[in-house]
Scaffold this motif. Structure first.
Motif, PDB file in Angstrom:
ATOM      1  N   ILE A 112       0.738   3.772  12.100  1.00  0.00           N
ATOM      2  CA  ILE A 112      -0.115   4.494  11.159  1.00  0.00           C
ATOM      3  C   ILE A 112       0.727   5.551  10.448  1.00  0.00           C
ATOM      4  CG2 ILE A 112      -2.137   5.975  10.941  1.00  0.00           C
ATOM      5  CD1 ILE A 112      -3.058   4.830  13.620  1.00  0.00           C
ATOM      6  N   PRO A 113       0.653   5.607   9.107  1.00  0.00           N
ATOM      7  CA  PRO A 113       1.371   6.676   8.416  1.00  0.00           C
ATOM      8  C   PRO A 113       0.704   8.019   8.689  1.00  0.00           C
ATOM      9  CG  PRO A 113       0.028   5.454   6.866  1.00  0.00           C
ATOM     10  CD  PRO A 113      -0.080   4.735   8.183  1.00  0.00           C
ATOM     11  N   ALA A 114       1.500   9.084   8.664  1.00  0.00           N
ATOM     12  CA  ALA A 114       0.951  10.406   8.959  1.00  0.00           C
ATOM     13  C   ALA A 114       1.403  11.417   7.921  1.00  0.00           C
ATOM     14  CB  ALA A 114       1.392  10.857  10.346  1.00  0.00           C
ATOM     15  N   ASP A 134       3.588  11.250  -4.027  1.00  0.00           N
ATOM     16  CA  ASP A 134       3.351   9.909  -3.493  1.00  0.00           C
ATOM     17  C   ASP A 134       4.048   9.834  -2.154  1.00  0.00           C
ATOM     18  OD1 ASP A 134       2.003   9.169  -5.727  1.00  0.00           O
ATOM     19  OD2 ASP A 134       3.743   8.272  -6.720  1.00  0.00           O
ATOM     20  N   ALA A 135       3.452   9.113  -1.228  1.00  0.00           N
ATOM     21  CA  ALA A 135       4.087   8.946   0.073  1.00  0.00           C
ATOM     22  C   ALA A 135       4.066   7.464   0.412  1.00  0.00           C
ATOM     23  CB  ALA A 135       3.348   9.756   1.130  1.00  0.00           C
ATOM     24  N   PRO A 136       5.146   6.996   1.060  1.00  0.00           N
ATOM     25  CA  PRO A 136       5.160   5.589   1.466  1.00  0.00           C
ATOM     26  C   PRO A 136       4.163   5.365   2.604  1.00  0.00           C
ATOM     27  CG  PRO A 136       7.112   6.712   2.256  1.00  0.00           C
ATOM     28  CD  PRO A 136       6.373   7.686   1.416  1.00  0.00           C
ATOM     29  N   PRO A 137       3.772   4.119   2.827  1.00  0.00           N
ATOM     30  CA  PRO A 137       2.727   3.828   3.803  1.00  0.00           C
ATOM     31  C   PRO A 137       3.217   3.806   5.238  1.00  0.00           C
ATOM     32  CG  PRO A 137       3.447   1.829   2.751  1.00  0.00           C
ATOM     33  CD  PRO A 137       4.219   2.926   2.107  1.00  0.00           C
ATOM     34  N   THR A 138       4.436   4.249   5.478  1.00  0.00           N
ATOM     35  CA  THR A 138       4.922   4.258   6.859  1.00  0.00           C
ATOM     36  C   THR A 138       5.544   5.606   7.173  1.00  0.00           C
ATOM     37  OG1 THR A 138       7.025   3.408   6.095  1.00  0.00           O
ATOM     38  CG2 THR A 138       5.463   1.795   6.976  1.00  0.00           C
ATOM     39  N   GLY A 139       5.666   5.900   8.439  1.00  0.00           N
ATOM     40  CA  GLY A 139       6.394   7.084   8.875  1.00  0.00           C
ATOM     41  C   GLY A 139       5.625   8.373   8.651  1.00  0.00           C
ATOM     42  N   MET A 166       0.835  -1.205   0.000  1.00  0.00           N
ATOM     43  CA  MET A 166       0.000   0.000   0.000  1.00  0.00           C
ATOM     44  C   MET A 166       0.861   1.241   0.000  1.00  0.00           C
ATOM     45  SD  MET A 166      -2.212   1.227   3.271  1.00  0.00           S
ATOM     46  CE  MET A 166      -1.998   2.899   3.839  1.00  0.00           C
ATOM     47  N   SER A 167       0.386   2.239  -0.707  1.00  0.00           N
ATOM     48  CA  SER A 167       1.056   3.534  -0.622  1.00  0.00           C
ATOM     49  C   SER A 167       0.008   4.621  -0.771  1.00  0.00           C
ATOM     50  CB  SER A 167       2.126   3.653  -1.704  1.00  0.00           C
ATOM     51  OG  SER A 167       1.515   3.842  -2.955  1.00  0.00           O
ATOM     52  N   ILE A 168       0.453   5.850  -0.595  1.00  0.00           N
ATOM     53  CA  ILE A 168      -0.483   6.970  -0.623  1.00  0.00           C
ATOM     54  C   ILE A 168      -0.175   7.806  -1.860  1.00  0.00           C
ATOM     55  CG2 ILE A 168      -1.192   9.051   0.595  1.00  0.00           C
ATOM     56  CD1 ILE A 168       0.018   7.415   3.135  1.00  0.00           C
ATOM     57  N   ARG A 169      -1.198   8.008  -2.665  1.00  0.00           N
ATOM     58  CA  ARG A 169      -1.015   8.788  -3.886  1.00  0.00           C
ATOM     59  C   ARG A 169      -1.983   9.955  -3.880  1.00  0.00           C
ATOM     60  NH1 ARG A 169       0.009   6.627  -9.760  1.00  0.00           N
ATOM     61  NH2 ARG A 169       1.997   6.623  -8.675  1.00  0.00           N
ATOM     62  N   VAL A 170      -1.435  11.153  -4.023  1.00  0.00           N
ATOM     63  CA  VAL A 170      -2.263  12.355  -4.012  1.00  0.00           C
ATOM     64  C   VAL A 170      -1.966  13.144  -5.278  1.00  0.00           C
ATOM     65  CG1 VAL A 170      -2.751  14.524  -2.832  1.00  0.00           C
ATOM     66  CG2 VAL A 170      -2.296  12.474  -1.497  1.00  0.00           C
ATOM     67  N   ALA A 171      -3.005  13.488  -6.028  1.00  0.00           N
ATOM     68  CA  ALA A 171      -2.853  14.358  -7.205  1.00  0.00           C
ATOM     69  C   ALA A 171      -4.139  15.163  -7.311  1.00  0.00           C
ATOM     70  CB  ALA A 171      -2.616  13.526  -8.466  1.00  0.00           C
ATOM     71  N   VAL A 172      -4.138  16.345  -6.689  1.00  0.00           N
ATOM     72  CA  VAL A 172      -5.388  17.097  -6.599  1.00  0.00           C
ATOM     73  C   VAL A 172      -5.218  18.544  -7.062  1.00  0.00           C
ATOM     74  CG1 VAL A 172      -6.351  15.731  -4.728  1.00  0.00           C
ATOM     75  CG2 VAL A 172      -4.905  17.671  -4.177  1.00  0.00           C
ATOM     76  N   THR A 173      -6.317  19.112  -7.535  1.00  0.00           N
ATOM     77  CA  THR A 173      -6.321  20.523  -7.907  1.00  0.00           C
ATOM     78  C   THR A 173      -7.536  21.198  -7.279  1.00  0.00           C
ATOM     79  OG1 THR A 173      -7.596  20.050  -9.894  1.00  0.00           O
ATOM     80  CG2 THR A 173      -5.217  20.142 -10.140  1.00  0.00           C
ATOM     81  N   LEU A 174      -7.365  22.477  -6.977  1.00  0.00           N
ATOM     82  CA  LEU A 174      -8.475  23.270  -6.465  1.00  0.00           C
ATOM     83  C   LEU A 174      -8.170  24.727  -6.760  1.00  0.00           C
ATOM     84  CD1 LEU A 174     -11.105  23.435  -4.699  1.00  0.00           C
ATOM     85  CD2 LEU A 174      -9.625  23.798  -2.755  1.00  0.00           C
ATOM     86  N   ALA A 175      -9.123  25.414  -7.414  1.00  0.00           N
ATOM     87  CA  ALA A 175      -8.913  26.826  -7.733  1.00  0.00           C
ATOM     88  C   ALA A 175      -9.326  27.678  -6.546  1.00  0.00           C
ATOM     89  CB  ALA A 175      -9.722  27.202  -8.972  1.00  0.00           C
ATOM     90  N   ARG A 176      -8.433  28.536  -6.127  1.00  0.00           N
ATOM     91  CA  ARG A 176      -8.698  29.478  -5.048  1.00  0.00           C
ATOM     92  C   ARG A 176      -8.555  30.890  -5.603  1.00  0.00           C
ATOM     93  NH1 ARG A 176      -9.541  27.944   0.432  1.00  0.00           N
ATOM     94  NH2 ARG A 176     -11.027  26.330  -0.058  1.00  0.00           N
ATOM     95  N   PRO A 177      -9.182  31.886  -4.936  1.00  0.00           N
ATOM     96  CA  PRO A 177      -9.063  33.252  -5.472  1.00  0.00           C
ATOM     97  C   PRO A 177      -7.600  33.694  -5.623  1.00  0.00           C
ATOM     98  CG  PRO A 177     -10.652  33.171  -3.667  1.00  0.00           C
ATOM     99  CD  PRO A 177     -10.021  31.821  -3.748  1.00  0.00           C
ATOM    100  N   ASP A 178      -6.726  33.349  -4.659  1.00  0.00           N
ATOM    101  CA  ASP A 178      -5.360  33.878  -4.698  1.00  0.00           C
ATOM    102  C   ASP A 178      -4.332  32.915  -5.301  1.00  0.00           C
ATOM    103  OD1 ASP A 178      -6.276  32.538  -2.510  1.00  0.00           O
ATOM    104  OD2 ASP A 178      -4.961  33.513  -1.061  1.00  0.00           O
ATOM    105  N   TYR A 179      -4.694  31.647  -5.472  1.00  0.00           N
ATOM    106  CA  TYR A 179      -3.760  30.727  -6.132  1.00  0.00           C
ATOM    107  C   TYR A 179      -4.530  29.498  -6.603  1.00  0.00           C
ATOM    108  CZ  TYR A 179      -3.998  28.156  -1.728  1.00  0.00           C
ATOM    109  OH  TYR A 179      -4.442  27.480  -0.645  1.00  0.00           O
ATOM    110  N   VAL A 180      -3.856  28.715  -7.426  1.00  0.00           N
ATOM    111  CA  VAL A 180      -4.441  27.442  -7.830  1.00  0.00           C
ATOM    112  C   VAL A 180      -3.633  26.334  -7.183  1.00  0.00           C
ATOM    113  CG1 VAL A 180      -4.966  25.913  -9.750  1.00  0.00           C
ATOM    114  CG2 VAL A 180      -5.276  28.382 -10.002  1.00  0.00           C
ATOM    115  N   LEU A 181      -4.281  25.550  -6.344  1.00  0.00           N
ATOM    116  CA  LEU A 181      -3.591  24.414  -5.753  1.00  0.00           C
ATOM    117  C   LEU A 181      -3.530  23.308  -6.793  1.00  0.00           C
ATOM    118  CD1 LEU A 181      -2.456  23.208  -3.036  1.00  0.00           C
ATOM    119  CD2 LEU A 181      -4.674  22.130  -2.804  1.00  0.00           C
TER     120      LEU A 181
END
Lengths: 226, 353
Positions: free
Chosen positions: B182-184, B21-26, B1-16
Motif C-alpha cells: 500500500i502506498p503511504a 504527484d506521488a507514485p503508487p508505491t512506497g 495508478m498514481s496519486i495526484r493532489v492539488a488542493v487549496t484551503l484558506a486558513r487565518p494564518d496562511y493559505v494552503l
C-alpha cells in the motif's frame, strides 16, 4: 403510612417523571449535540434560554404555560377549535411543563459529555468507514454513557421535586394531575402534619437515592453549570 | 495508478496551496516545519477538512470541482499522531471496527496477517488504557491497515512517543508498504525519520509545496535548504554482498560501488545507508595507506560556496548522488570543479535499518 390519594399521587409523580425523562433524553440529545459542536453566534442565546428554568421562579413558567395552553391561549385555543381538550389541567399539560422545567438538567450533562468526547474519536470512526449515524451509535453513545446516566437521573429527580409549574397548570386533580409535592402542600394546609411527614420522607429518600447514584458513578459531576 | 493532489484551503494564518504527484508505491514523506500545513494537507486528503481542488487516487476521484467524497467513503487508512484508540473497546474490537465495515469483496488484508506482522496477538483482549505508548500506536496502525486502504496516511505517528517506543515502531513502518503493498503519505518534521523512511519527498513551507521528487534527489539539491544543513547527507539503498566473518564486516552493494560496514552476522534484505556530507573527504588519487575502508570513485557535478570557509560538493557515484563538505582552500588547491573525477573517502556510513 400513605393514604390512597397519596399513593395515587406517588404513582402519577413517578409516571410524570418517567415520561418527562424519556422525552427529555430524546429531545436533549440533538439539542445538546448541536450546542456542543456549533460555532453559531446564536449559541449563547440558546444556552441562556435553556438555563432560564434554573433561575426563574417556576410560577413564572407555569403562568405563561397556563396562558398558552389554556382554552384562550394560542395552543389551547387551537386544540379547542379542532375539538380536542385544552392541555391545561391535564397530564399532558404537566408533561409539557416538566419538560421545559427540567430541560437544563438533561441538556447540560449531555452537552458536557459530548464536548468531552471531542472530534477525534469521530474522525477516527469516519476514516474507519463508519457513516455519520453509525459513528453516533458506535462511538458517541458508549463514550457519553456517564453523561446519559447523569442526565436521566437528574431529569427524573428534578421532575419529582417540581411544585410551582405543576401548581399553575396542573390544577390539583386527584388521579390525573395531583403529584406528591402538591399532596404535601395540601396536607400542611389542612394541618395533617403526620401525612406531610410521610409523603416528604418518600420524596427525600427517593431523591437522595437518585442523587447518590449520580455522584457515586460520576465523581466529577457538577449539578449546575452556568 | 498514481496519486495526484492539488488542493487549496484558506486558513487565518496562511493559505494552503499544495500540489504534487506521488507514485503508487512506497512512502511519500511530506516534510516541513511545524505549522507549514502538513497535517492540514493530510486531513484534506482524508476528507476530514473541506479544501478545494483535486484529489485523484488511481482511477478514483476523491475531490473535484463541485464534488467531495465524504471521509467514510474514501479508502484511506489514517494513523493519527496520538493513537486515538476507542477507549470503550478492547484491542480486538478496535481492530475489528474498520475491518467489519469494509465489504467482504474489498478486504484484501487479512486479520491474522496484520496481528502477526505488528505482533498484536497477545494484546487482543486488553483494554487500550492498559497499553504502552508503542503498543497503542501499533494497534492504531493495525486498525488502519485492516480497512484494506488504497492509501495509508500517517500524521507524525512517532511524535507522541518517547525514543524507546519510536525505535519499537520504526521497523514496522519501514516494512509496512512492502509487506502490504500500500502506498503511504507520511507527514514529519524530523529529518532522520524522512531519511530513513521516505522513497519520495514533498517539501512544504507556509502552505506551499517547494519541491517534490525522489528522496535522495531532494536531499542533495543545492537550491533547497536540506543540502545546506549541518546534518546534510545522502541516502543510498543497497543490497547485501559478501560477509567477512573474520573481521565482522558486511559488504553493501549499490550501483556506484559498495560500502563496508561492521556487522555481527550476514545481512538479509535491502539496507538503506546515510552518508553525511561532513563525513566525506575527497582525494584525487585512491589512497591505499589509509584506515578508511569506504572509498568510492565519483564525478563532481556541482560545487557551492558555504559559510565558514567551506564548500559543498555534489558527487555522482555510478548514478548515486553523494554530498561532501570540504574547506574552500582544499577546493582551490585540488582544483575541484564540475566534471572532475575524484575519490570520495567516507569516514562513517550510518546504517538506517
Amino acid at each position: 403510612m400513605l393514604t390512597d390519594t397519596d399513593t395515587t399521587a406517588l404513582i402519577i409523580t413517578l409516571q410524570l417523571a418517567a415520561v418527562t425523562t424519556v422525552i427529555l433524553l430524546l429531545l436533549g440529545t440533538p439539542l445538546a449535540w448541536w450546542l456542543a459542536r456549533t460555532r453559531s453566534p446564536v449559541k449563547p442565546v440558546i444556552d441562556a434560554i435553556i438555563a432560564l428554568p434554573l433561575v426563574l421562579p417556576p410560577t413564572v413558567l407555569g403562568f405563561y404555560l397556563l396562558l398558552v395552553l389554556g382554552p384562550n391561549g394560542a395552543i389551547g385555543g387551537l386544540m379547542e377549535s379542532i375539538g380536542a381538550r385544552p392541555l391545561a389541567f391535564t397530564f399532558t399539560g404537566l408533561v409539557i411543563g416538566s419538560v421545559i422545567y427540567s430541560l437544563p438538567f438533561v441538556v447540560q450533562p449531555l452537552q458536557d459529555a459530548f464536548a468531552g468526547i471531542g472530534r477525534r474519536p469521530l474522525e477516527v470512526a469516519a476514516t474507519l468507514r463508519a457513516k455519520p449515524l453509525d459513528r453516533f451509535f458506535s462511538v458517541v453513545l458508549p463514550l457519553a454513557r456517564p453523561g446519559y446516566l447523569t442526565a436521566a437521573v437528574l431529569g427524573f429527580a428534578h421532575t419529582l421535586g417540581e411544585f410551582g409549574v405543576v401548581l399553575m397548570i396542573g390544577g390539583n386533580i386527584p388521579g390525573a394531575t395531583k403529584v406528591l409535592s402538591i399532596a404535601i402542600y395540601d396536607h400542611v394546609e389542612s394541618l395533617q402534619y403526620g401525612q406531610a411527614h410521610a409523603v416528604s420522607a418518600v420524596l427525600i429518600v427517593l431523591s437522595f437515592a437518585l442523587l447518590l447514584t449520580v455522584y457515586a458513578l460520576n465523581r466529577r459531576f457538577r449539578v449546575i453549570r452556568l | 495508478m498514481s496519486i495526484r493532489v492539488a488542493v487549496t484551503l484558506a486558513r487565518p494564518d496562511y493559505v494552503l496551496d499544495a500540489r504534487f504527484d506521488a507514485p503508487p508505491t512506497g512512502i511519500t514523506a511530506v516534510f516541513g516545519p511545524s505549522g507549514a500545513g502538513k497535517s492540514t494537507l493530510l486531513r484534506i486528503i482524508a476528507g476530514l477538512e473541506p479544501g478545494e481542488g483535486e484529489i485523484q487516487v488511481g482511477q478514483e476521484q476523491w475531490l473535484a470541482s463541485g464534488f467531495c467524497r465524504p471521509a467514510h467513503e474514501r479508502p484511506v487508512g489514517y494513523v493519527f499522531q496520538e493513537a486515538s484508540l476507542f477507549e470503550h473497546l478492547s484491542v480486538a474490537e478496535n481492530l475489528n471496527y474498520g475491518y467489519r465495515r469494509v465489504p467482504d469483496a474489498e478486504r484484501i488484508i487479512d486479520f491474522d496477517h496484520v496481528t502477526e506482522v505488528l505482533r498484536l496477538g497477545e494484546l487482543l483482549q486488553r483494554r487500550p488504557a492498559t497499553l504502552s505508548g508503542g503498543e497503542r500506536q501499533r494497534v492504531a496502525i493495525g486498525r488502519a491497515l485492516l480497512t484494506s486502504p488504497k492509501l495509508l496516511l500517517m500524521d507524525e505517528p512517532l511524535a507522541s512517543l518517547d525514543l524507546q517506543h519510536q525505535r519499537e515502531i520504526m521497523p514496522f513502518l519501514e516494512n509496512l508498504c512492502s509487506d502490504f503493498g500500500i502506498p503511504a503519505i507520511y507527514v514529519s518534521h524530523v529529518p532522520e525519520e524522512v531519511a530513513q523512511l521516505a522513497d519520495q519527498l514533498v517539501l512544504i513551507d507556509k502552505g506551499k509545496v517547494t519541491a517534490a521528487g525522489p528522496v535522495n534527489e531532494i536531499l542533495t539539491r543545492f537550491d533547497l535548504p536540506m543540502a545546506h544543513d549541518h546534518d546534510a547527507g545522502a541516502v543510498i539503498d543497497t543490497t547485501p554482498g559478501e560477509f567477512d566473518s573474520e573481521f565482522g564486516l558486511q559488504d553493501l552493494v549499490f550501483a556506484g560501488g559498495q560500502f563496508i560496514v561492521p556487522g555481527t552476522q550476514p545481512a538479509t534484505g535491502g539496507r538503506r545507508v546515510r552518508v553525511l556530507a561532513r563525513d566525506v573527504s575527497l582525494a584525487l588519487e585512491k589512497h591505499t595507506d589509509t584506515s578508511i575502508l569506504n572509498i568510492l570513485p565519483a564525478q563532481i557535478t556541482e560545487i557551492s560556496k558555504e559559510p565558514n570557509g567551506q564548500s559543498l560538493v555534489k558527487l555522482d557515484a555510478g548514478g548515486s548522488l553523494l554530498l561532501a563538505r570540504v574547506t574552500r582552500r582544499s577546493t582551490a588547491r585540488m582544483q575541484l570543479e564540475p566534471g572532475k573525477q575524484v575519490f570520495a573517502q567516507i569516514k562513517t556510513v550510518a546504517l538506517l535499518n
